[in-house]
Design a protein around this motif. Structure first.
Motif: not given
Length: 220
Positions: A208-214, A216-220
């Motif tokens: 779910y990197r695309t959603i997180l990056g857009r 919730y970037p702090e979650s990466l």
């Protein structure tokens, strides 16, 4: 959110509709509608269609769903959840978290899994404003008023939003005070950091990197 929207509709004499089903016929049944398992590909094609899409961090979704599926979500009319609850009650915590992930990824029986729905959503649809669940919780009064203004409702009456706060709904608990037997368990948006197994976090970050990056970037 269902209760808040229902109360706002009642205060203003508007028709209200809610549905847990991913079904095209459910989308336009009320002046104010909330679809708790919406699919983007079922949205009306009308260019004048307006909606708000509330999304939540997939990592928080998993943690919240595990505990609600295990103990607090009603099973009436949801036989699949009865089966899932039995599986979770017989599994370790780590196994149960993975069972929860897999339970929420498919689309079956008229309902799209919330993780699948997030993965398939078109976040570039200009008719729809995307709002983070976590931001809406920070200031519900401002957030909900903004939602209605953005979809064309003006001069509405609103209830006292304190009655929907974590503290009010939990008989005085502060955010972060955990009760595993309450449907409002913790109230902390980042509880997943301490509670989710590392391999699950890695899986979500990869898939779910695309959603997180857009969003919730702090979650990466």
């Amino acid at each position: 959110m269902r209760t808040i929207l229902s109360d706002i509709a009642a205060l203003n004499g508007r028709t209200f509709h809610t549905s847990p089903y991913s079904d095209p016929e459910e989308y336009l049944k009320g002046e104010i509608s909330i679809l708790t398992n919406a699919r983007h590909d079922y949205l009306p094609n009308d260019t004048s269609f307006r909606a708000i899409h509330v999304l939540r961090n997939p990592l928080s979704v998993i943690l919240s769903a595990y505990y609600s599926h295990l103990a607090t979500h009603p099973v009436d009319g949801w036989p699949e959840l009865e089966v899932q609850r039995k599986l979770l009650s017989e599994s370790s915590y780590a196994e149960g978290i993975w069972l929860t992930v897999k339970y929420m990824e498919p689309a079956a029986d008229g309902v799209v899994g919330p993780l699948r729905a997030l993965a398939d959503w078109n976040f570039d649809d200009q008719r729809i404003e995307n709002i983070r669940f976590e931001d809406l919780n920070q200031d519900p009064s401002k957030g909900f008023k903004g939602i209605f203004e953005n979809v064309g409702f003006k001069n509405l009456q609103y209830p006292d939003f304190y009655q929907y706060s974590f503290k009010a709904l939990t008989n005085g608990r502060e955010v972060g005070q955990v009760d595993n037997n309450s449907h409002y368990r913790s109230g902390r948006a980042d509880a997943w950091r301490e509670e989710l197994p590392a391999d699950v976090i890695a899986y979500v970050r990869e898939n779910y990197r695309t959603i997180l990056g857009r969003f919730y970037p702090e979650s990466l």
